[in-house]
Design a protein around this motif. Sequence first.
Motif, PDB file in Angstrom:
ATOM      1  N   PRO A 167      42.543  43.966  35.424  1.00 31.02           N
ATOM      2  CA  PRO A 167      42.157  45.129  36.234  1.00 31.02           C
ATOM      3  C   PRO A 167      42.756  45.182  37.627  1.00 31.02           C
ATOM      4  O   PRO A 167      43.125  46.253  38.113  1.00 31.02           O
ATOM      5  CB  PRO A 167      40.626  45.017  36.283  1.00 31.02           C
ATOM      6  CG  PRO A 167      40.270  44.296  35.020  1.00 31.02           C
ATOM      7  CD  PRO A 167      41.371  43.303  34.803  1.00 31.02           C
ATOM      8  N   TRP A 168      42.863  44.033  38.306  1.00 34.81           N
ATOM      9  CA  TRP A 168      43.402  44.067  39.671  1.00 34.81           C
ATOM     10  C   TRP A 168      44.857  44.527  39.690  1.00 34.81           C
ATOM     11  O   TRP A 168      45.257  45.294  40.570  1.00 34.81           O
ATOM     12  CB  TRP A 168      43.266  42.704  40.355  1.00 34.81           C
ATOM     13  CG  TRP A 168      44.115  41.602  39.781  1.00 34.81           C
ATOM     14  CD1 TRP A 168      43.757  40.719  38.802  1.00 34.81           C
ATOM     15  CD2 TRP A 168      45.461  41.269  40.155  1.00 34.81           C
ATOM     16  NE1 TRP A 168      44.796  39.859  38.539  1.00 34.81           N
ATOM     17  CE2 TRP A 168      45.840  40.165  39.354  1.00 34.81           C
ATOM     18  CE3 TRP A 168      46.364  41.782  41.072  1.00 34.81           C
ATOM     19  CZ2 TRP A 168      47.106  39.571  39.453  1.00 34.81           C
ATOM     20  CZ3 TRP A 168      47.623  41.194  41.178  1.00 34.81           C
ATOM     21  CH2 TRP A 168      47.975  40.099  40.379  1.00 34.81           C
ATOM     22  N   LEU A 169      45.637  44.094  38.706  1.00 32.30           N
ATOM     23  CA  LEU A 169      47.026  44.506  38.650  1.00 32.30           C
ATOM     24  C   LEU A 169      47.150  45.964  38.206  1.00 32.30           C
ATOM     25  O   LEU A 169      47.995  46.713  38.705  1.00 32.30           O
ATOM     26  CB  LEU A 169      47.801  43.596  37.701  1.00 32.30           C
ATOM     27  CG  LEU A 169      49.318  43.822  37.633  1.00 32.30           C
ATOM     28  CD1 LEU A 169      49.963  43.661  39.010  1.00 32.30           C
ATOM     29  CD2 LEU A 169      49.959  42.867  36.636  1.00 32.30           C
ATOM     30  N   ALA A 170      46.282  46.374  37.282  1.00 29.70           N
ATOM     31  CA  ALA A 170      46.273  47.778  36.863  1.00 29.70           C
ATOM     32  C   ALA A 170      45.977  48.700  38.049  1.00 29.70           C
ATOM     33  O   ALA A 170      46.554  49.784  38.172  1.00 29.70           O
ATOM     34  CB  ALA A 170      45.245  47.989  35.757  1.00 29.70           C
ATOM     35  N   ALA A 220      34.913  40.061  38.239  1.00 33.96           N
ATOM     36  CA  ALA A 220      35.146  41.164  37.301  1.00 33.96           C
ATOM     37  C   ALA A 220      34.634  42.481  37.883  1.00 33.96           C
ATOM     38  O   ALA A 220      35.302  43.520  37.787  1.00 33.96           O
ATOM     39  CB  ALA A 220      34.483  40.868  35.963  1.00 33.96           C
ATOM     40  N   ALA A 221      33.454  42.445  38.498  1.00 31.11           N
ATOM     41  CA  ALA A 221      32.895  43.659  39.089  1.00 31.11           C
ATOM     42  C   ALA A 221      33.755  44.170  40.237  1.00 31.11           C
ATOM     43  O   ALA A 221      33.947  45.384  40.405  1.00 31.11           O
ATOM     44  CB  ALA A 221      31.470  43.405  39.570  1.00 31.11           C
ATOM     45  N   LEU A 226      37.918  47.977  42.353  1.00 33.06           N
ATOM     46  CA  LEU A 226      39.266  48.228  42.855  1.00 33.06           C
ATOM     47  C   LEU A 226      39.972  49.280  42.009  1.00 33.06           C
ATOM     48  O   LEU A 226      40.594  50.211  42.534  1.00 33.06           O
ATOM     49  CB  LEU A 226      40.053  46.916  42.850  1.00 33.06           C
ATOM     50  CG  LEU A 226      41.352  46.863  43.653  1.00 33.06           C
ATOM     51  CD1 LEU A 226      41.080  47.017  45.143  1.00 33.06           C
ATOM     52  CD2 LEU A 226      42.071  45.543  43.386  1.00 33.06           C
ATOM     53  N   LEU A 227      39.859  49.148  40.701  1.00 36.39           N
ATOM     54  CA  LEU A 227      40.488  50.114  39.800  1.00 36.39           C
ATOM     55  C   LEU A 227      39.804  51.473  39.897  1.00 36.39           C
ATOM     56  O   LEU A 227      40.466  52.520  39.915  1.00 36.39           O
ATOM     57  CB  LEU A 227      40.448  49.591  38.366  1.00 36.39           C
ATOM     58  CG  LEU A 227      41.093  50.469  37.286  1.00 36.39           C
ATOM     59  CD1 LEU A 227      42.545  50.795  37.628  1.00 36.39           C
ATOM     60  CD2 LEU A 227      40.995  49.788  35.924  1.00 36.39           C
ATOM     61  N   ALA A 273      28.815  47.763  48.484  1.00 32.95           N
ATOM     62  CA  ALA A 273      28.732  46.306  48.635  1.00 32.95           C
ATOM     63  C   ALA A 273      29.949  45.620  48.025  1.00 32.95           C
ATOM     64  O   ALA A 273      30.512  44.683  48.600  1.00 32.95           O
ATOM     65  CB  ALA A 273      27.445  45.784  47.996  1.00 32.95           C
ATOM     66  N   LEU A 274      30.351  46.093  46.850  1.00 33.90           N
ATOM     67  CA  LEU A 274      31.541  45.527  46.218  1.00 33.90           C
ATOM     68  C   LEU A 274      32.790  45.843  47.032  1.00 33.90           C
ATOM     69  O   LEU A 274      33.667  44.991  47.201  1.00 33.90           O
ATOM     70  CB  LEU A 274      31.694  46.070  44.795  1.00 33.90           C
ATOM     71  CG  LEU A 274      30.703  45.560  43.745  1.00 33.90           C
ATOM     72  CD1 LEU A 274      30.928  46.286  42.415  1.00 33.90           C
ATOM     73  CD2 LEU A 274      30.857  44.048  43.546  1.00 33.90           C
ATOM     74  N   ALA A 275      32.874  47.072  47.537  1.00 35.13           N
ATOM     75  CA  ALA A 275      34.036  47.466  48.329  1.00 35.13           C
ATOM     76  C   ALA A 275      34.151  46.617  49.588  1.00 35.13           C
ATOM     77  O   ALA A 275      35.252  46.201  49.975  1.00 35.13           O
ATOM     78  CB  ALA A 275      33.942  48.951  48.688  1.00 35.13           C
ATOM     79  N   ASP A 276      33.020  46.337  50.234  1.00 39.89           N
ATOM     80  CA  ASP A 276      33.036  45.490  51.435  1.00 39.89           C
ATOM     81  C   ASP A 276      33.510  44.080  51.101  1.00 39.89           C
ATOM     82  O   ASP A 276      34.262  43.462  51.869  1.00 39.89           O
ATOM     83  CB  ASP A 276      31.641  45.433  52.062  1.00 39.89           C
ATOM     84  CG  ASP A 276      31.246  46.743  52.721  1.00 39.89           C
ATOM     85  OD1 ASP A 276      32.143  47.578  52.982  1.00 39.89           O
ATOM     86  OD2 ASP A 276      30.041  46.935  52.975  1.00 39.89           O
ATOM     87  N   ALA A 277      33.064  43.552  49.963  1.00 38.42           N
ATOM     88  CA  ALA A 277      33.481  42.207  49.555  1.00 38.42           C
ATOM     89  C   ALA A 277      34.978  42.157  49.272  1.00 38.42           C
ATOM     90  O   ALA A 277      35.648  41.163  49.586  1.00 38.42           O
ATOM     91  CB  ALA A 277      32.684  41.761  48.324  1.00 38.42           C
TER      92      ALA A 277
END
Length: 333
Positions: A167-170, A220-221, A226-227, A273-277
């Motif tokens: 996912p991060w590369l996608a 994973a979350a 990110l995607l 919260a995920l975006a901040d991390a």
Amino acid sequence: MTRLAGSPETARGRRGVALASWLFGCLLMAFAVTLDAAPYSGAKPAAQRAMPLVVPDPGNAPPGANLPFYEARKGDLTIYVLGTLHVGKPDDYPFRKVVVDALRVSRTVAFELSPDDLTMSQDDVQKYGMCSRACLPRMIPAPLWQKLHQRLKGNPAMLSEIRHMRPWLAALLVETLDSMSAELQTEYGTENQLENIYRGRIVGLESLAEQMDAFTGLSAAQQNELLAQELAQTPARSTSQLRELHRLWRAGDADMIYDFSQSKAEQVRQRPALADAIDERIVYARNRRFMARMLFLADPGKPVFVAIGALHLGGPRGVLQLLREHGFSVAQR
């Protein structure tokens, strides 16, 4: 307009090289690079690479872009900081005289990664970003895959490629595809053009493993977030924002670039919260690492020239503020 070097008949090793050619040009830039064959493809050592040359001509060359450039001083220590964009246009150059003069007097030049690390990157892209089987549809939530599938349904070759990505590369690939119509090219990225006029040794402020870990270490979350951010806007909107980033970069103000990036982030973040991390891991933690390495390189009477992504400079946790907190006076040049 450029296109991905990979195709349905592309061998997996070739796919890894193609991805590596742009991946490390766009890491930590919140926007994308093109998929043209970049000088950092690993095909040749840095000294042998052929790239479009835009060099200063004091006689009649028109001035290039302003570009964000700063001088930080603390006693006998001098650190020059140039905010880079990893893609660009021919008329972004030549560099202003003040930048060229600083480059000439600097004993050390530092990029985010050394060119030697970049030439070896394809194996790591292959190892940490790709799967031997079509893993992406199984790694992300079904609605997210459906959204991605809808985005790429008109490009079956690319859809086939992205199935094999984590996912991060996608996510990086999606932002790259969205930016291709902005007509920005990797060969006119700032680092490439600096290498045209600096023939000495260039060091990295972080290792290849450290930069890779910023993405591969996402949960994973976080990778899904990110995607999802990259799919939150239309391709046309993403391309428009890349053009605006390029315009602000040419204007040369790091704080304006930071404010713009924050506004863009607010529009696309799905789970705050995920975006901040994610921001902490792939931006702010690296800013602190850059700062530590810059201080290590600094010697009295021996200026250091640092060229890092413009989005790392501005804001309360940016590199310029970190320099001030370490007692440096920072002036825009």
